[in-house]
Design an enzyme around this catalytic site. Structure first.
Site, mmCIF file in Angstrom:
data_model
loop_
_atom_site.group_PDB
_atom_site.id
_atom_site.type_symbol
_atom_site.label_atom_id
_atom_site.label_comp_id
_atom_site.label_asym_id
_atom_site.label_seq_id
_atom_site.Cartn_x
_atom_site.Cartn_y
_atom_site.Cartn_z
ATOM 1 N N HIS A 143 0.439 16.282 19.638
ATOM 2 C CA HIS A 143 1.052 15.002 19.284
ATOM 3 C C HIS A 143 1.435 14.980 17.793
ATOM 4 O O HIS A 143 1.585 16.041 17.174
ATOM 5 C CB HIS A 143 0.138 13.844 19.690
ATOM 6 C CG HIS A 143 -0.415 14.050 21.085
ATOM 7 N ND1 HIS A 143 0.315 13.821 22.216
ATOM 8 C CD2 HIS A 143 -1.627 14.529 21.500
ATOM 9 C CE1 HIS A 143 -0.414 14.129 23.281
ATOM 10 N NE2 HIS A 143 -1.592 14.560 22.871
ATOM 11 N N GLU A 193 -5.845 10.341 18.703
ATOM 12 C CA GLU A 193 -5.910 11.765 19.056
ATOM 13 C C GLU A 193 -5.124 12.597 18.045
ATOM 14 O O GLU A 193 -5.544 13.695 17.672
ATOM 15 C CB GLU A 193 -5.356 11.980 20.468
ATOM 16 C CG GLU A 193 -5.415 13.441 20.918
ATOM 17 C CD GLU A 193 -4.709 13.698 22.235
ATOM 18 O OE1 GLU A 193 -4.231 12.738 22.861
ATOM 19 O OE2 GLU A 193 -4.630 14.878 22.622
ATOM 20 N N HIS A 195 -6.280 19.277 21.540
ATOM 21 C CA HIS A 195 -6.153 17.926 22.105
ATOM 22 C C HIS A 195 -7.525 17.316 22.317
ATOM 23 O O HIS A 195 -8.550 17.999 22.246
ATOM 24 C CB HIS A 195 -5.428 17.979 23.463
ATOM 25 C CG HIS A 195 -3.991 18.346 23.368
ATOM 26 N ND1 HIS A 195 -2.979 17.423 23.388
ATOM 27 C CD2 HIS A 195 -3.396 19.566 23.224
ATOM 28 C CE1 HIS A 195 -1.822 18.034 23.273
ATOM 29 N NE2 HIS A 195 -2.043 19.343 23.174
ATOM 30 N N GLU A 248 -8.962 20.664 25.441
ATOM 31 C CA GLU A 248 -9.283 19.236 25.394
ATOM 32 C C GLU A 248 -10.738 19.159 24.934
ATOM 33 O O GLU A 248 -11.661 19.479 25.678
ATOM 34 C CB GLU A 248 -9.128 18.593 26.779
ATOM 35 C CG GLU A 248 -7.709 18.618 27.336
ATOM 36 C CD GLU A 248 -6.826 17.494 26.812
ATOM 37 O OE1 GLU A 248 -7.253 16.770 25.879
ATOM 38 O OE2 GLU A 248 -5.710 17.326 27.321
HETATM 39 ZN ZN ZN Z 1 -3.173 15.345 23.890
#
Ligand code: ZN
Length: 314
Positions: free
Chosen positions: A104, A141, A196, A278
């Site tokens: 992101h 995030e 992430h 993640e």
């Molecule tokens: Zn993400």
């Protein structure tokens, strides 16, 4: 299943974004791997305390901070007695190229038209990028991924690797997922990791590493990277779990901490070994308490680093 995934368009965080000009400025100015690490270690505390929205239990990890400061390998390498070892270690990754992809972008939310534009990921067309998720207290995030990327970069550079970030909050949005893949390809990276944190349901906890499935469609052909990416991902998952003490995700991957996907442009278009991680679930309060701790993020970076180093040393 409430799993959303790294390219899912999460709801916008409720509050305005962090500004961390100091962190960015120091990141550019502080030279050297050791100084880089020391700088980020210092910034970790500042980041926690200065976040404003990360208060109370979320930033209340002074005990964890002390533990994190005391047991990390960087502390060992900072010791004068370890100079020879550090020098030998630094040479070991010379010539190796690692691309770190902080998921992101902190200001994606200001550019909905651009990030919602479709790009070709081989199998289909999908959004350029997404805003990412956040903790319930508003820690984004995108801020998390950049912070871990900085810490990881300092660790890998300390080992002699050449490190490139796909973005460093130095552009208004993106890059788009296809460009993120191309940056790794153009760098002829020996390893790429996309960082992430998930936005799943309360009670869903733990980390997982996402591996590229075999895809051959349009511009996507992952056949050559499926094997090495799996090896990279397994090493990162093992070391991440060991260093952070976190468990593999309890909601995907059947407890293995590994998930294979064929729908992610960032993986489908890669021609070099690449995985996503993640690191935890931002929407679970217990995971969020970890993700918002600078000391824990240092452990996260350390775990990822050790997996990459193991992979690169073959
Ligand atoms: Zn993400």
């Amino acid at each position: 299943m409430s799993y959303t995934g790294p390219e899912f368009d999460h709801p916008l965080p409720r509050r305005s974004r962090l500004r961390r000009p100091l962190a960015v400025t120091l990141a550019v100015l502080v030279p050297g791997a050791l100084l880089g690490w020391l700088g980020y270690e210092a910034l970790g505390g500042t980041g926690d305390g200065g976040a404003g929205r990360v208060t109370g239990a979320a930033s209340g990890g002074p005990g964890a901070t002390a533990a994190g400061d005391g047991d990390g390998k960087p502390a060992a390498s900072a010791s004068p007695s370890a100079t020879a070892t550090a020098t030998a270690t630094a040479a070991s990754l010379a010539g190796k190229v690692v691309v770190i992809d902080p998921g992101h972008n902190p200001t994606n939310f200001r550019h909905p038209d651009e990030i919602n534009g479709k790009v070709d990921v081989g199998t289909h067309r999908k959004e350029c990028d997404t805003t990412g998720t956040s903790t319930n207290s508003g820690y984004s995030e995108a801020a998390f991924t950049l912070d871990v990327a900085h810490r990881l970069s300092a660790l890998l550079r300390g080992q002699g690797a050449t490190v490139t970030l796909t973005q460093d909050a130095d552009r208004p949005y993106g890059p788009c997922v296809d460009e993120r893949a191309r940056i790794g390809n153009a760098a002829h990276a020996d390893a790429v990791v996309s960082i992430h944190a998930d936005g799943s349901g309360t009670g869903n906890r733990g980390y997982h590493v996402i591996l590229p499935g075999e895809v051959r469609a349009g511009a996507a052909d992952t056949r050559a990277i499926v094997g090495p990416s799996r090896e990279l991902g397994k090493l990162i998952a093992t070391d991440f779990g060991r260093v952070t003490g976190s468990a593999p995700a309890n909601y995907v991957g059947d407890g293995s901490g590994l998930v294979t996907r064929e729908d992610l442009g960032g993986l489908n278009l890669s021609t070099v070994p690449k995985v996503f991680i993640e690191c935890g679930n931002m929407r679970d309060s217990k995971d969020a308490a970890l993700l918002t701790s600078g000391a824990w993020r240092q452990k996260a970076a350390q775990g990822i680093s050790e997996g990459i180093v193991s992979f690169l040393r073959g």
